[in-house]
Design an enzyme around this catalytic site. Structure first.
Site, short mmCIF file in Angstrom:
data_model
loop_
_atom_site.label_atom_id
_atom_site.label_comp_id
_atom_site.label_asym_id
_atom_site.label_seq_id
_atom_site.Cartn_x
_atom_site.Cartn_y
_atom_site.Cartn_z
N LYS A 1 1.16 -1.47 -0.21
CA LYS A 1 0.05 0.46 -0.41
C LYS A 1 0.83 1.54 -0.05
O LYS A 1 1.99 1.17 0.62
CB LYS A 1 -0.77 0.17 1.58
CG LYS A 1 -1.89 0.90 1.42
CD LYS A 1 -2.91 1.15 2.25
CE LYS A 1 -2.63 0.99 4.10
NZ LYS A 1 -2.09 2.55 4.63
N GLU B 1 -9.17 7.69 4.24
CA GLU B 1 -9.15 8.11 5.82
C GLU B 1 -9.56 8.83 5.93
O GLU B 1 -9.52 10.25 4.99
CB GLU B 1 -7.58 8.33 5.89
CG GLU B 1 -6.75 8.34 7.03
CD GLU B 1 -6.00 8.02 8.17
OE1 GLU B 1 -5.09 7.06 7.55
OE2 GLU B 1 -5.32 8.33 9.30
O1 KIV Z 1 -0.11 2.89 9.09
C1 KIV Z 1 -1.51 2.50 9.14
O2 KIV Z 1 -1.92 1.82 10.10
C2 KIV Z 1 -2.55 2.96 7.87
C3 KIV Z 1 -4.15 3.04 8.39
C4 KIV Z 1 -3.94 3.69 9.45
C5 KIV Z 1 -4.80 2.37 7.34
O3 KIV Z 1 -2.16 3.29 6.83
#
Ligand code: KIV
Length: 251
Positions: free
Chosen positions: A107, A176
């Site tokens: 991600k 988010e």
């Molecule tokens: O880094 C993280 O924990 C995240 C979540 C808040 C989606 O990106």
């Protein structure tokens, strides 16, 4: 890998939680959560940084390896830290290193502005989860964690971001701190599932930082979280009991 698009079509909610170490990963995996994210939130809730902007790739690789040892059934997604996806080539290199460390998907933060990086990653066959809305890696420029989708221009940008990441091949997208009604609109507009955090109940799934959910980071809890446990209190209680028991024995 579960078919998350089909889950969306069936109206089956997707669950996702963060983990940064072996025991937490194993416990969450055994609990049946769909996705475990090695989030760069590790910087704040584990490493004691002020925000996620100091997290390095070496740290993410270290925590991804630990989590991978504990995951059997959930999809293991790893965050790409800031400054590791400036170009499509760098993004692919970072994604490959995280996959070598045990991640099954990666991600990164951004929409239209990162579409080339996302497309480069998905073209290598690495499953990709997008992240739009409030982007913690830009918190310093933004001056705080602000809700997104309050103005027409922000709504337009969010919709464009959601379409861009879908077209670039993402299998899902984290929203988010997006206004609930806007998150609903995005969810109804795209075919890939939306995974909300602080974005209301209309998303196709929900993700939380596990430390927030279980009350393990008591110094700050986001407003949108209702903790299900008070683990920090349990740790303090156990530590005090040990200290008292040890001191009472004498020499
Ligand atoms: O880094 C993280 O924990 C995240 C979540 C808040 C989606 O990106």
């Amino acid at each position: 890998m579960k078919d998350f698009r089909q889950m969306k079509q069936r109206g089956e909610k997707i669950t996702a939680l963060t983990a940064y170490d072996y025991p937490t990963a194993r416990l969450l995996d055994e609990s049946g959560v769909d996705i475990i994210l090695v989030g760069d939130s590790v910087g704040m809730v584990v490493l004691g940084y002020q925000d996620t902007t100091d997290v390095t790739l070496a740290e993410m690789l270290h925590h991804t390896r630990a989590v991978a040892r504990g995951v059997r059934q959930a999809l293991l997604v790893a965050d790409m830290p800031i400054r590791t996806y400036e170009t499509p080539a760098q993004a692919v290199e970072t994604a490959r290193r995280l996959v070598d460390a045990g991640a099954q998907a990666v991600k990164l933060e951004g929409g239209v502005n990162r579409a080339a990086q996302i497309e480069a990653i998905t073209q290598t066959g690495i499953p990709f989860m997008a992240h739009i809305g409030m982007l913690p890696q830009t918190v310093r420029e933004e001056g705080g964690y602000r809700i997104k989708g309050r103005t027409q221009s922000e709504i337009g940008e969010l919709l464009a971001d959601a379409r861009a990441v879908e077209n670039a091949g993402a299998f899902s997208v984290v929203l988010e701190i997006v206004l609930a009604e806007v998150a609903k609109q995005i969810t109804n507009t795209i075919d890939i599932p939306t995974i909300g955090i602080g974005s209301g109940e209309h998303c196709d799934g929900q993700i939380l930082v596990t430390h927030d959910l279980i009350g393990l980071f008591p110094w700050f809890t986001p407003k949108f979280v209702s903790p299900e446990a008070r683990v920090a209190e349990e740790i303090r209680r156990a530590a005090r009991a040990f200290i008292e028991r040890t001191r009472s024995i004498g020499t």
